[in-house]
Design a protein around this motif. Sequence first.
Motif, PDB file in Angstrom:
ATOM      1  N   GLY A 157       0.830  -1.198   0.000  1.00 18.02           N
ATOM      2  CA  GLY A 157       0.000   0.000   0.000  1.00 18.02           C
ATOM      3  C   GLY A 157       0.861   1.243   0.000  1.00 18.02           C
ATOM      4  N   SER A 158       0.203   2.371  -0.135  1.00 14.32           N
ATOM      5  CA  SER A 158       0.905   3.654  -0.103  1.00 14.32           C
ATOM      6  C   SER A 158       0.099   4.622   0.740  1.00 14.32           C
ATOM      7  CB  SER A 158       1.073   4.208  -1.525  1.00 14.32           C
ATOM      8  OG  SER A 158      -0.203   4.401  -2.123  1.00 14.32           O
ATOM      9  N   GLY A 159       0.765   5.684   1.193  1.00 14.87           N
ATOM     10  CA  GLY A 159       0.052   6.670   1.988  1.00 14.87           C
ATOM     11  C   GLY A 159       0.973   7.472   2.882  1.00 14.87           C
ATOM     12  N   PRO A 160       0.396   8.418   3.617  1.00 22.43           N
ATOM     13  CA  PRO A 160       1.194   9.365   4.398  1.00 22.43           C
ATOM     14  C   PRO A 160       1.922   8.765   5.598  1.00 22.43           C
ATOM     15  CG  PRO A 160      -1.157   9.667   4.815  1.00 22.43           C
ATOM     16  CD  PRO A 160      -1.042   8.715   3.679  1.00 22.43           C
ATOM     17  N   GLU A 161       1.551   7.554   6.023  1.00 16.24           N
ATOM     18  CA  GLU A 161       2.176   6.945   7.192  1.00 16.24           C
ATOM     19  C   GLU A 161       3.426   6.134   6.863  1.00 16.24           C
ATOM     20  OE1 GLU A 161       0.971   7.168  10.581  1.00 16.24           O
ATOM     21  OE2 GLU A 161      -0.003   8.854   9.567  1.00 16.24           O
ATOM     22  N   LEU A 162       3.819   6.104   5.598  1.00 14.47           N
ATOM     23  CA  LEU A 162       4.928   5.230   5.191  1.00 14.47           C
ATOM     24  C   LEU A 162       6.202   5.488   5.997  1.00 14.47           C
ATOM     25  CD1 LEU A 162       6.248   3.137   3.361  1.00 14.47           C
ATOM     26  CD2 LEU A 162       6.648   4.956   1.686  1.00 14.47           C
ATOM     27  N   ALA A 163       6.630   6.729   6.082  1.00 15.63           N
ATOM     28  CA  ALA A 163       7.895   7.034   6.772  1.00 15.63           C
ATOM     29  C   ALA A 163       7.843   6.624   8.240  1.00 15.63           C
ATOM     30  CB  ALA A 163       8.220   8.521   6.640  1.00 15.63           C
ATOM     31  N   ALA A 164       6.741   6.913   8.912  1.00 18.07           N
ATOM     32  CA  ALA A 164       6.604   6.563  10.335  1.00 18.07           C
ATOM     33  C   ALA A 164       6.610   5.047  10.522  1.00 18.07           C
ATOM     34  CB  ALA A 164       5.314   7.161  10.891  1.00 18.07           C
ATOM     35  N   LEU A 165       5.977   4.325   9.619  1.00 15.86           N
ATOM     36  CA  LEU A 165       5.947   2.869   9.717  1.00 15.86           C
ATOM     37  C   LEU A 165       7.314   2.270   9.464  1.00 15.86           C
ATOM     38  CD1 LEU A 165       2.553   2.221   7.883  1.00 15.86           C
ATOM     39  CD2 LEU A 165       2.979   2.107  10.346  1.00 15.86           C
ATOM     40  N   GLN A 166       8.045   2.839   8.529  1.00 14.60           N
ATOM     41  CA  GLN A 166       9.405   2.357   8.266  1.00 14.60           C
ATOM     42  C   GLN A 166      10.313   2.590   9.473  1.00 14.60           C
ATOM     43  OE1 GLN A 166      10.088   4.587   4.638  1.00 14.60           O
ATOM     44  NE2 GLN A 166       9.808   2.773   3.347  1.00 14.60           N
ATOM     45  N   GLN A 167      10.125   3.719  10.136  1.00 14.60           N
ATOM     46  CA  GLN A 167      10.901   4.002  11.345  1.00 14.60           C
ATOM     47  C   GLN A 167      10.558   3.020  12.461  1.00 14.60           C
ATOM     48  OE1 GLN A 167      13.483   6.151  11.964  1.00 14.60           O
ATOM     49  NE2 GLN A 167      13.411   6.400   9.724  1.00 14.60           N
ATOM     50  N   LEU A 168       9.288   2.658  12.572  1.00 12.74           N
ATOM     51  CA  LEU A 168       8.871   1.686  13.586  1.00 12.74           C
ATOM     52  C   LEU A 168       9.508   0.324  13.306  1.00 12.74           C
ATOM     53  CD1 LEU A 168       7.134   0.887  16.026  1.00 12.74           C
ATOM     54  CD2 LEU A 168       5.238   0.446  14.436  1.00 12.74           C
ATOM     55  N   VAL A 169       9.574  -0.071  12.066  1.00 15.66           N
ATOM     56  CA  VAL A 169      10.201  -1.346  11.698  1.00 15.66           C
ATOM     57  C   VAL A 169      11.680  -1.349  12.091  1.00 15.66           C
ATOM     58  CG1 VAL A 169      10.946  -2.743   9.715  1.00 15.66           C
ATOM     59  CG2 VAL A 169       8.589  -1.899   9.846  1.00 15.66           C
ATOM     60  N   ILE A 170      12.345  -0.237  11.842  1.00 14.89           N
ATOM     61  CA  ILE A 170      13.771  -0.124  12.227  1.00 14.89           C
ATOM     62  C   ILE A 170      13.913  -0.191  13.749  1.00 14.89           C
ATOM     63  CG2 ILE A 170      15.757   1.433  12.261  1.00 14.89           C
ATOM     64  CD1 ILE A 170      14.753   2.500   9.525  1.00 14.89           C
ATOM     65  N   LYS A 171      13.028   0.522  14.454  1.00 14.18           N
ATOM     66  CA  LYS A 171      13.078   0.547  15.919  1.00 14.18           C
ATOM     67  C   LYS A 171      12.901  -0.846  16.512  1.00 14.18           C
ATOM     68  CE  LYS A 171      10.695   2.567  19.912  1.00 14.18           C
ATOM     69  NZ  LYS A 171       9.577   3.462  20.351  1.00 14.18           N
ATOM     70  N   LEU A 172      12.029  -1.648  15.908  1.00 15.94           N
ATOM     71  CA  LEU A 172      11.752  -2.994  16.420  1.00 15.94           C
ATOM     72  C   LEU A 172      12.722  -4.028  15.851  1.00 15.94           C
ATOM     73  CD1 LEU A 172       7.836  -2.956  16.238  1.00 15.94           C
ATOM     74  CD2 LEU A 172       9.279  -2.698  18.271  1.00 15.94           C
ATOM     75  N   GLN A 173      13.719  -3.555  15.086  1.00 13.47           N
ATOM     76  CA  GLN A 173      14.761  -4.409  14.513  1.00 13.47           C
ATOM     77  C   GLN A 173      14.169  -5.511  13.624  1.00 13.47           C
ATOM     78  OE1 GLN A 173      17.091  -5.745  17.878  1.00 13.47           O
ATOM     79  NE2 GLN A 173      18.005  -3.736  18.187  1.00 13.47           N
ATOM     80  N   LEU A 174      13.282  -5.077  12.741  1.00 12.41           N
ATOM     81  CA  LEU A 174      12.595  -6.013  11.848  1.00 12.41           C
ATOM     82  C   LEU A 174      12.866  -5.711  10.371  1.00 12.41           C
ATOM     83  CD1 LEU A 174       9.114  -6.093  13.634  1.00 12.41           C
ATOM     84  CD2 LEU A 174      10.814  -7.943  13.631  1.00 12.41           C
ATOM     85  N   SER A 175      13.889  -4.935  10.110  1.00 16.53           N
ATOM     86  CA  SER A 175      14.132  -4.472   8.739  1.00 16.53           C
ATOM     87  C   SER A 175      14.321  -5.609   7.746  1.00 16.53           C
ATOM     88  CB  SER A 175      15.362  -3.558   8.699  1.00 16.53           C
ATOM     89  OG  SER A 175      15.137  -2.407   9.481  1.00 16.53           O
ATOM     90  N   ASN A 176      14.902  -6.715   8.186  1.00 17.63           N
ATOM     91  CA  ASN A 176      15.115  -7.846   7.279  1.00 17.63           C
ATOM     92  C   ASN A 176      13.932  -8.807   7.254  1.00 17.63           C
ATOM     93  OD1 ASN A 176      15.577  -8.706   9.908  1.00 17.63           O
ATOM     94  ND2 ASN A 176      17.102 -10.235   9.307  1.00 17.63           N
ATOM     95  N   LYS A 177      12.863  -8.455   7.980  1.00 20.15           N
ATOM     96  CA  LYS A 177      11.676  -9.319   8.055  1.00 20.15           C
ATOM     97  C   LYS A 177      10.425  -8.661   7.468  1.00 20.15           C
ATOM     98  CE  LYS A 177      13.733 -12.609  10.405  1.00 20.15           C
ATOM     99  NZ  LYS A 177      13.863 -13.992   9.899  1.00 20.15           N
ATOM    100  N   VAL A 178      10.444  -7.338   7.365  1.00 22.59           N
ATOM    101  CA  VAL A 178       9.267  -6.593   6.903  1.00 22.59           C
ATOM    102  C   VAL A 178       9.604  -5.872   5.611  1.00 22.59           C
ATOM    103  CG1 VAL A 178       7.600  -4.767   7.440  1.00 22.59           C
ATOM    104  CG2 VAL A 178       8.457  -6.267   9.275  1.00 22.59           C
ATOM    105  N   SER A 179       8.755  -6.023   4.623  1.00 20.31           N
ATOM    106  CA  SER A 179       8.951  -5.348   3.339  1.00 20.31           C
ATOM    107  C   SER A 179       7.750  -4.464   3.007  1.00 20.31           C
ATOM    108  CB  SER A 179       9.153  -6.378   2.215  1.00 20.31           C
ATOM    109  OG  SER A 179       8.001  -7.178   2.052  1.00 20.31           O
ATOM    110  N   PHE A 180       8.010  -3.429   2.224  1.00 21.35           N
ATOM    111  CA  PHE A 180       6.984  -2.491   1.776  1.00 21.35           C
ATOM    112  C   PHE A 180       6.969  -2.503   0.240  1.00 21.35           C
ATOM    113  CE2 PHE A 180       8.058  -1.046   6.004  1.00 21.35           C
ATOM    114  CZ  PHE A 180       6.855  -0.591   6.531  1.00 21.35           C
ATOM    115  N   PRO A 181       6.223  -3.423  -0.374  1.00 18.38           N
ATOM    116  CA  PRO A 181       6.222  -3.494  -1.845  1.00 18.38           C
ATOM    117  C   PRO A 181       5.522  -2.332  -2.533  1.00 18.38           C
ATOM    118  CG  PRO A 181       4.702  -5.101  -0.903  1.00 18.38           C
ATOM    119  CD  PRO A 181       5.459  -4.513   0.236  1.00 18.38           C
ATOM    120  N   GLY A 182       4.840  -1.477  -1.750  1.00 21.13           N
ATOM    121  CA  GLY A 182       4.206  -0.295  -2.331  1.00 21.13           C
ATOM    122  C   GLY A 182       2.816  -0.575  -2.874  1.00 21.13           C
ATOM    123  N   LYS A 183       2.358   0.320  -3.722  1.00 27.29           N
ATOM    124  CA  LYS A 183       1.018   0.238  -4.294  1.00 27.29           C
ATOM    125  C   LYS A 183       0.990  -0.839  -5.372  1.00 27.29           C
ATOM    126  CE  LYS A 183      -0.021   3.800  -6.640  1.00 27.29           C
ATOM    127  NZ  LYS A 183      -0.316   5.217  -6.914  1.00 27.29           N
TER     128      LYS A 183
END
Length: 398
Positions: A255-281
């Motif tokens: 998906g896409s939308g205004p929360e993308l940056a905040a959600l990506q930061q949350l993924v980094i904070k929870l140390q899930l960067s290699n487990k969570v992907s954002f394929p976009g719209k």
Amino acid sequence: MAATLWHRNAPGSIPSLLFYRFISRCYVRASSATKRSRAPLTLALVGPIPPPAGGMAMQTAQLLRLLTETDQINVKLVAVNPPYRPQWVANIPVLRALCRLLPYFWQLHKVFKHSDVVHLMANSGWAWHLFAAPAIWLAAWHKVPVIVNYRGGLAAEFLSKQQRWLLPSLRKASVIVTPSAFLQQVFAHYQLNCQIIPNIVDTRIFKGELKPSLTAAPHLVVTRNLEAIYDIATAIRAFAIINKQLPSSRLSIAGSGPELAALQQLVIKLQLSNKVSFPGKLDRQQMAALYAEADIMLNPSTADNMPNSILEAMAASVLVVSTDVGGIPFMVDDGKDTILVPVAMPEQMASAVLSLIAEPDLAATLVANARLKVNQYQPAQVLPDWLRLYQQCEQANA
């Protein structure tokens, strides 16, 4: 007899000429009326189209395709969100509104002049005031019946705050249609009668089966726009709990939308960067491909009506864990075809997912029941209801 009458009145007499001219005009008008009655009904379909691929836009596009394929309807689309021309207009707030609204009003006028029925896709917020309400009043001015197809989980709040402006327009509608009993109850509170015609899901595109990966390396997906109302953060936090127990699990957030940056930061904070992907719209085919690879769909929304994403997941044999908000409990059966959890409770969402992974028999039962339920939303079941309603509206306006 006609020849005798003509002879008595003498050739070229005024009474005879007037008489035969009158008969000829009556015949021509009757013939034209017969031809018109045999012509397909002309429908003006007003609504958003992808992109973006939101629920209402996808339903508009799908209905347009299905109606175009039938010989019973001559459908004309009036999109509320056509591309800006020139494109740079999109960067200037006031100018872009004018460049979209003025052509939109003119297009409505041109199409309504030659339409028998208007099908208006509508929802809450500014979109109602800018696009839906003007279409209703313009249809009334043209004396064309309008079907208001209202959607969205925020209808109760919107009606409560804006009823002074909404109710006069809604009462102009020939028929109000909602996709769920949830919205029907909302409108009944304001003495507005509604018919229910559900969303359409084309199971020819969304299909699949329960996968062995569920118990070993489950693939979870979220397929909502990245907006605050859908609370994607709760799904990420739930996944963090799941991943601690199942390190091979992964999460795709499409998906896409205004929360993308905040959600990506949350993924980094929870140390899930290699487990969570954002394929976009994703478009429909890409979304179908994602579901074909997925095991469980998470729907953490805080307000909803009848999300097509849940139906598409069910059609693709993807297990669904969703919040129990708005119209969702009206469309699914908790514990039978879906598991429902409270809003903003990542621990309970994670627990529901882990229970499905730990109990394969429960997972298989939910998938089988979900596939049976989604059959009632196929085009062959839903489209005849729309065609029947269009004919009824046209006949009532004759």
